[in-house]
Design an enzyme around this catalytic site. Sequence first.
Site, PDB file in Angstrom:
ATOM      1  N   HIS A  85       0.839  -1.205   0.000  1.00 18.25           N
ATOM      2  CA  HIS A  85       0.000   0.000   0.000  1.00 18.25           C
ATOM      3  C   HIS A  85       0.873   1.254   0.000  1.00 18.25           C
ATOM      4  O   HIS A  85       0.603   2.212  -0.737  1.00 18.25           O
ATOM      5  CB  HIS A  85      -0.887   0.041   1.253  1.00 18.25           C
ATOM      6  CG  HIS A  85      -1.883  -1.073   1.372  1.00 18.25           C
ATOM      7  ND1 HIS A  85      -1.988  -1.855   2.487  1.00 18.25           N
ATOM      8  CD2 HIS A  85      -2.831  -1.529   0.512  1.00 18.25           C
ATOM      9  CE1 HIS A  85      -2.966  -2.736   2.326  1.00 18.25           C
ATOM     10  NE2 HIS A  85      -3.479  -2.576   1.127  1.00 18.25           N
TER      11      HIS A  85
ATOM     12  N   ARG B 151      -2.145  -5.870  -8.363  1.00 18.03           N
ATOM     13  CA  ARG B 151      -0.974  -6.703  -8.055  1.00 18.03           C
ATOM     14  C   ARG B 151      -0.765  -7.785  -9.092  1.00 18.03           C
ATOM     15  O   ARG B 151       0.330  -8.217  -9.351  1.00 18.03           O
ATOM     16  CB  ARG B 151      -1.141  -7.359  -6.684  1.00 18.03           C
ATOM     17  CG  ARG B 151      -1.091  -6.379  -5.551  1.00 18.03           C
ATOM     18  CD  ARG B 151      -1.642  -6.986  -4.308  1.00 18.03           C
ATOM     19  NE  ARG B 151      -3.058  -7.290  -4.465  1.00 18.03           N
ATOM     20  CZ  ARG B 151      -3.789  -7.959  -3.612  1.00 18.03           C
ATOM     21  NH1 ARG B 151      -3.245  -8.436  -2.531  1.00 18.03           N
ATOM     22  NH2 ARG B 151      -5.066  -8.168  -3.838  1.00 18.03           N
TER      23      ARG B 151
ATOM     24  N   LYS C 217     -15.833  -7.307   6.180  1.00 19.48           N
ATOM     25  CA  LYS C 217     -14.654  -8.035   6.671  1.00 19.48           C
ATOM     26  C   LYS C 217     -14.647  -7.954   8.193  1.00 19.48           C
ATOM     27  O   LYS C 217     -15.245  -7.051   8.772  1.00 19.48           O
ATOM     28  CB  LYS C 217     -13.374  -7.391   6.124  1.00 19.48           C
ATOM     29  CG  LYS C 217     -13.170  -7.609   4.628  1.00 19.48           C
ATOM     30  CD  LYS C 217     -11.776  -7.208   4.172  1.00 19.48           C
ATOM     31  CE  LYS C 217     -11.547  -7.585   2.712  1.00 19.48           C
ATOM     32  NZ  LYS C 217     -10.210  -7.207   2.213  1.00 19.48           N
TER      33      LYS C 217
ATOM     34  N   SER D  65      -2.819  -8.105   2.925  1.00 17.52           N
ATOM     35  CA  SER D  65      -2.924  -7.922   4.378  1.00 17.52           C
ATOM     36  C   SER D  65      -3.207  -9.255   5.061  1.00 17.52           C
ATOM     37  O   SER D  65      -2.649  -9.555   6.121  1.00 17.52           O
ATOM     38  CB  SER D  65      -4.007  -6.897   4.707  1.00 17.52           C
ATOM     39  OG  SER D  65      -3.634  -5.641   4.197  1.00 17.52           O
TER      40      SER D  65
HETATM   41  N1  COA Z   1      -0.288  -3.982  -1.970  1.00 22.00           N
HETATM   42  C1  COA Z   1      -0.582  -4.938  -1.077  1.00 22.00           C
HETATM   43  N2  COA Z   1      -1.833  -5.379  -0.870  1.00 22.00           N
HETATM   44  C2  COA Z   1      -2.820  -4.823  -1.590  1.00 22.00           C
HETATM   45  C3  COA Z   1      -2.580  -3.823  -2.538  1.00 22.00           C
HETATM   46  C4  COA Z   1      -1.238  -3.403  -2.724  1.00 22.00           C
HETATM   47  N3  COA Z   1      -0.906  -2.470  -3.609  1.00 22.00           N
HETATM   48  N4  COA Z   1      -3.740  -3.469  -3.101  1.00 22.00           N
HETATM   49  C5  COA Z   1      -4.684  -4.229  -2.530  1.00 22.00           C
HETATM   50  N5  COA Z   1      -4.127  -5.040  -1.622  1.00 22.00           N
HETATM   51  C6  COA Z   1      -4.811  -6.061  -0.844  1.00 22.00           C
HETATM   52  C7  COA Z   1      -5.294  -5.635   0.487  1.00 22.00           C
HETATM   53  O1  COA Z   1      -4.295  -5.757   1.460  1.00 22.00           O
HETATM   54  C8  COA Z   1      -6.434  -6.601   0.712  1.00 22.00           C
HETATM   55  O2  COA Z   1      -5.925  -7.832   1.175  1.00 22.00           O
HETATM   56  P1  COA Z   1      -6.807  -8.793   2.082  1.00 22.00           P
HETATM   57  O3  COA Z   1      -8.063  -9.113   1.323  1.00 22.00           O
HETATM   58  O4  COA Z   1      -5.882  -9.915   2.262  1.00 22.00           O
HETATM   59  O5  COA Z   1      -7.090  -8.022   3.346  1.00 22.00           O
HETATM   60  C9  COA Z   1      -7.000  -6.880  -0.668  1.00 22.00           C
HETATM   61  O6  COA Z   1      -5.987  -6.450  -1.547  1.00 22.00           O
HETATM   62  C10 COA Z   1      -8.292  -6.158  -0.929  1.00 22.00           C
HETATM   63  O7  COA Z   1      -8.136  -4.832  -0.545  1.00 22.00           O
HETATM   64  P2  COA Z   1      -9.238  -3.966   0.180  1.00 22.00           P
HETATM   65  O8  COA Z   1      -8.522  -2.846   0.813  1.00 22.00           O
HETATM   66  O9  COA Z   1     -10.139  -4.768   1.055  1.00 22.00           O
HETATM   67  O10 COA Z   1      -9.923  -3.364  -1.073  1.00 22.00           O
HETATM   68  P3  COA Z   1     -11.018  -3.843  -2.093  1.00 22.00           P
HETATM   69  O11 COA Z   1     -10.408  -3.765  -3.436  1.00 22.00           O
HETATM   70  O12 COA Z   1     -11.696  -5.109  -1.691  1.00 22.00           O
HETATM   71  O13 COA Z   1     -12.042  -2.624  -1.978  1.00 22.00           O
HETATM   72  C11 COA Z   1     -13.208  -0.855  -0.936  1.00 22.00           C
HETATM   73  C12 COA Z   1     -12.356  -2.095  -0.741  1.00 22.00           C
HETATM   74  C13 COA Z   1     -13.370  -0.253   0.428  1.00 22.00           C
HETATM   75  C14 COA Z   1     -12.496   0.115  -1.828  1.00 22.00           C
HETATM   76  C15 COA Z   1     -14.543  -1.283  -1.584  1.00 22.00           C
HETATM   77  O14 COA Z   1     -15.079  -2.363  -0.880  1.00 22.00           O
HETATM   78  C16 COA Z   1     -15.523  -0.128  -1.586  1.00 22.00           C
HETATM   79  O15 COA Z   1     -15.514   0.703  -2.466  1.00 22.00           O
HETATM   80  N6  COA Z   1     -16.418  -0.081  -0.555  1.00 22.00           N
HETATM   81  C17 COA Z   1     -17.363   1.003  -0.341  1.00 22.00           C
HETATM   82  C18 COA Z   1     -18.783   0.587  -0.672  1.00 22.00           C
HETATM   83  C19 COA Z   1     -19.065   0.818  -2.127  1.00 22.00           C
HETATM   84  O16 COA Z   1     -19.005   1.931  -2.628  1.00 22.00           O
HETATM   85  N7  COA Z   1     -19.381  -0.279  -2.820  1.00 22.00           N
HETATM   86  C20 COA Z   1     -19.596  -0.254  -4.239  1.00 22.00           C
HETATM   87  C21 COA Z   1     -18.306  -0.435  -4.973  1.00 22.00           C
HETATM   88  S1  COA Z   1     -18.513  -0.347  -6.717  1.00 22.00           S
END
Ligand code: COA
Length: 162
Positions: free
Chosen positions: A20, A93, A44, A130
């Site tokens: 990140h 990634r 989560k 993570s």
């Molecule tokens: N380096 C290391 N790890 C990374 C990374 C990077 N560059 N980019 C992503 N990751 C990992 C995270 O650590 C996480 O790992 P885990 O699942 O093992 O914990 C995983 O990728 C997913 O990341 P997360 O932060 O949970 O993001 P997501 O892509 O699932 O999206 C939100 C999360 C909050 C952005 C998304 O759920 C959201 O927009 N929520 C708001 C509600 C909403 O508007 N919904 C409609 C969406 S269209």
Amino acid sequence: MTDGLTAIYPGTFDPVTNGHLDIIERAARHVARLVVAVSQNPSKTPLFSLEERIALAKEVTASIEHVEVDSFDGLLVEYAGRKGAKVLIKGLRAVSDFEYEMQMAQMNVRLAEVETLFMVASPRHSFLSSSLVKEVARLGGDVEGLVPPEVARRMKERFRGD
Ligand code: COA
């Protein structure tokens, strides 16, 4: 630097990793303001509370210019609107990230014309997540180089039960 551009880098950040941090550092060079938006994420069950995730993200980004840390719940595009942002930053990634990210990106355009700019993760971080880091730390493995030192310390304490 893109004049005046505010971008949001959203995520659960449970906890923030060096993957990140790499995206944050690189993205911050190209925008006027980068808001690291920590999601409450009720879907989560996080290891760290929202307050702890925010505090860690603030700590590790404190020296990076143009970066601020905030939290949100509800729809991301609505939060982006409140922040005056029309652009999201997401890290990719591997190809496996792409399908879900593309769906979310298209949905966010459809909902509010909020665009997503994708940045590719540095190869040295492309295996990081993570969950994986937490598993290694929980089982007593070495997470040095995977997360910032303060995050490693907090995970150690948490898994010791402090
Ligand atoms: N380096 C290391 N790890 C990374 C990374 C990077 N560059 N980019 C992503 N990751 C990992 C995270 O650590 C996480 O790992 P885990 O699942 O093992 O914990 C995983 O990728 C997913 O990341 P997360 O932060 O949970 O993001 P997501 O892509 O699932 O999206 C939100 C999360 C909050 C952005 C998304 O759920 C959201 O927009 N929520 C708001 C509600 C909403 O508007 N919904 C409609 C969406 S269209």
